[in-house]
Design an enzyme around this catalytic site. Structure first.
Site, mmCIF file in Angstrom:
data_model
loop_
_atom_site.group_PDB
_atom_site.id
_atom_site.type_symbol
_atom_site.label_atom_id
_atom_site.label_comp_id
_atom_site.label_asym_id
_atom_site.label_seq_id
_atom_site.Cartn_x
_atom_site.Cartn_y
_atom_site.Cartn_z
ATOM 1 N N LYS A 79 1.481 -7.894 4.906
ATOM 2 C CA LYS A 79 1.073 -9.286 4.656
ATOM 3 C C LYS A 79 2.005 -10.334 5.275
ATOM 4 O O LYS A 79 1.526 -11.301 5.882
ATOM 5 C CB LYS A 79 0.878 -9.517 3.147
ATOM 6 C CG LYS A 79 -0.391 -8.816 2.643
ATOM 7 C CD LYS A 79 -0.526 -8.795 1.134
ATOM 8 C CE LYS A 79 -1.828 -8.087 0.751
ATOM 9 N NZ LYS A 79 -1.923 -7.739 -0.659
ATOM 10 N N VAL A 104 1.566 -0.805 -2.176
ATOM 11 C CA VAL A 104 1.180 0.268 -3.100
ATOM 12 C C VAL A 104 1.436 1.676 -2.540
ATOM 13 O O VAL A 104 1.306 2.654 -3.260
ATOM 14 C CB VAL A 104 -0.296 0.205 -3.545
ATOM 15 C CG1 VAL A 104 -0.533 -0.868 -4.562
ATOM 16 C CG2 VAL A 104 -1.219 0.066 -2.366
ATOM 17 N N TYR A 109 4.468 -8.769 -6.176
ATOM 18 C CA TYR A 109 3.386 -8.763 -7.168
ATOM 19 C C TYR A 109 3.768 -9.617 -8.380
ATOM 20 O O TYR A 109 4.466 -10.620 -8.233
ATOM 21 C CB TYR A 109 3.041 -7.329 -7.595
ATOM 22 C CG TYR A 109 2.644 -6.429 -6.448
ATOM 23 C CD1 TYR A 109 1.501 -6.705 -5.707
ATOM 24 C CD2 TYR A 109 3.399 -5.328 -6.103
ATOM 25 C CE1 TYR A 109 1.111 -5.879 -4.651
ATOM 26 C CE2 TYR A 109 3.016 -4.505 -5.056
ATOM 27 C CZ TYR A 109 1.881 -4.789 -4.338
ATOM 28 O OH TYR A 109 1.506 -3.981 -3.302
ATOM 29 N N SER A 141 0.345 -3.568 1.455
ATOM 30 C CA SER A 141 0.672 -4.990 1.317
ATOM 31 C C SER A 141 1.893 -5.418 2.134
ATOM 32 O O SER A 141 2.119 -6.616 2.302
ATOM 33 C CB SER A 141 0.955 -5.321 -0.141
ATOM 34 O OG SER A 141 -0.220 -5.722 -0.754
ATOM 35 N N TYR A 149 -8.410 -6.523 8.075
ATOM 36 C CA TYR A 149 -7.470 -6.405 6.948
ATOM 37 C C TYR A 149 -7.298 -4.943 6.522
ATOM 38 O O TYR A 149 -6.173 -4.467 6.353
ATOM 39 C CB TYR A 149 -7.971 -7.269 5.772
ATOM 40 C CG TYR A 149 -7.197 -7.048 4.504
ATOM 41 C CD1 TYR A 149 -5.899 -7.525 4.366
ATOM 42 C CD2 TYR A 149 -7.758 -6.323 3.445
ATOM 43 C CE1 TYR A 149 -5.176 -7.285 3.211
ATOM 44 C CE2 TYR A 149 -7.038 -6.085 2.287
ATOM 45 C CZ TYR A 149 -5.752 -6.569 2.176
ATOM 46 O OH TYR A 149 -5.025 -6.324 1.043
HETATM 47 N N1 GLU Z 1 -4.852 -2.495 0.949
HETATM 48 C C1 GLU Z 1 -4.530 -2.718 -0.392
HETATM 49 C C2 GLU Z 1 -5.586 -3.545 -1.078
HETATM 50 O O1 GLU Z 1 -6.173 -4.385 -0.488
HETATM 51 C C3 GLU Z 1 -3.198 -3.415 -0.457
HETATM 52 C C4 GLU Z 1 -2.601 -3.131 -1.739
HETATM 53 C C5 GLU Z 1 -1.152 -3.383 -1.826
HETATM 54 O O2 GLU Z 1 -0.331 -2.723 -1.187
HETATM 55 O O3 GLU Z 1 -0.823 -4.286 -2.609
HETATM 56 O O4 GLU Z 1 -5.919 -3.386 -2.221
#
Ligand code: GLU
Length: 407
Positions: A152, A347, A329, A149, A277
């Protein structure tokens, strides 16, 4: 100030600090300020000084040594006026926090992307880079981990630079969702709540270089990371990519859900978008690299080491605003309240924190708390904010018991 005046003033200030101005003295000064032989910013002068380790540096030699160098930068360094003047003190604080938490094993490895649970859970690193390029790192700062994430904000920034704010926000909102990062939910307009959750980041991917080939689009993202970090060591973890793709039911569901709601730009291809993605999440960095990326964010989009403008200040302002409100989060509200800084976690166990106009910090420790943030990473940040007046609103309290990072 003229060049000569800058040289004279720099020389005079150094002469006041020692009885014998040698190459070794100047090198020590540079090291103490947070630069080493690997730093592109100081490598030339450090090398030239190697030839004068023990000899007296006269004014003429000094001028010769600094010829072709960024005199204004060195003047600030010698006068101890870089953005974090007491960098050695800051490093000691980080070292102390690191040792306090070295044995902390709270949290658990994530399981929903099988490959992510194969890492050594005890890894622990803290890295920092200031907007003047001062750097410090401790622990496993060379260990590679996937951005997950943490990519992002970069995806959002790329989408903004290419399409502008109005276009981008026709397709993604900017409100915290108050829900889990991969929850199957959209806002009242049928759009993802914000670019810091999965649906929003998938949407950013849909807006990045649509006309390029899949390879070209991926390269566009890694090029931005290389520019932000001044590193050619941006790698890709194919095992994580495959592992994530195999288990991505929820992200596919989000993609179809958004397509059903006609949230995507007209010409977006859902499968190519999702693939981009997954690939972006599987890009690997280390803490040292991520701290420089965060420092480029802190420096309004310009890499503090190369001075290359990667993103416009306006883009960074928008990005930081959403990292502040949505980057951690379901802990984002609590984070904004108690830490008060824009940040993003992933994560894989990394967190990067941006102290605008001052520095970027990255913490890597793979065990996660219940909300998906690095448990030890959060603890490091709490201790840093307890010590330094870096919370967005600390200035209101004039916090006499906290140290000012900027002197
Ligand atoms: N690639 C992970 C997903 O799409 C990202 C998760 C994360 O780091 O929040 O679930």
């Amino acid at each position: 100030m003229s060049l000569n005046a800058q040289l004279e003033s720099s020389y005079a200030v150094l002469m006041q600090q020692t009885d014998k101005l040698t190459g070794a003295f100047i090198q020590q000064k540079i090291y103490k300020a947070g630069f080493d032989q690997r730093s592109d910013k100081t490598i030339n002068l450090l090398e030239k000084l190697d030839l004068h380790i023990k000899s007296d540096i006269t004014y003429d030699v000094f001028c010769e040594l600094l010829k072709d160098e960024d005199i204004a930068f060195y003047q600030r360094l010698f006068e101890e006026r870089l953005v974090v003047p007491d960098f050695a003190g800051f490093c000691e604080s980080i070292q102390e926090i690191y040792s306090q938490l070295q044995l902390d094993q709270k949290g658990k490895l994530p399981t929903y992307i099988p490959e992510l649970k194969k890492v050594d859970p005890d890894q622990f690193a803290i890295a920092a880079c200031t907007v003047d390029g001062q750097q410090f790192h401790i622990g496993d700062y060379k260990s590679r981990f996937c951005m997950q994430s943490m990519i992002k904000p970069v995806l959002y920034a790329l989408a903004l630079e290419e399409n502008g704010i109005h276009y981008v926000h026709k397709h993604v909102g900017r409100e915290p969702s108050g829900r889990n990062f991969n929850e199957l939910t959209l806002n009242d307009e049928g759009l993802p709540h914000n670019p810091m959750i999965n649906a929003g980041a998938i949407m950013s991917c849909a807006m990045i270089k649509k006309r390029l080939s899949p390879a070209g689009r991926f390269k566009h993202i890694t090029n931005a990371l290389s520019d932000l970090s001044n590193s050619h060591k941006i790698t890709f973890n194919n095992a994580v990519y495959n592992s994530e793709k195999e288990t991505a039911d929820r992200n596919y569901a989000l993609g179809y859900f958004m397509r059903e709601h006609k949230a995507f730009p007209k010409d977006a291809d859902l499968h190519r978008t999702l693939n981009l993605y997954f690939q972006a999440c599987s890009i690997e960095v280390n803490s040292e690299i991520l701290a420089i990326i965060a420092a480029s964010f802190a420096n309004a989009g310009t890499n503090p080491i190369t001075q290359k403008e990667v993103f416009k200040p306006e883009t960074i302002k928008n990005c930081l605003s959403l990292m502040y409100s949505c980057g951690m989060y379901d802990y984002s509200g609590e984070w904004a309240f108690s830490i008060g800084l824009p940040a993003k976690s992933g994560v894989s166990g990394g967190i990067y924190v941006v102290i605008p106009d001052v520095m970027g910090i990255c913490i890597y420790s793979p065990r996660l708390d219940k909300l998906g943030n690095s448990a030890r990473g959060i603890e490091v940040c709490k201790r840093l904010v307890e010590r330094y007046n870096v919370h967005n609103y600390d200035s209101i309290l004039r916090c006499p018991n906290k140290i000012s990072l900027t002197g």
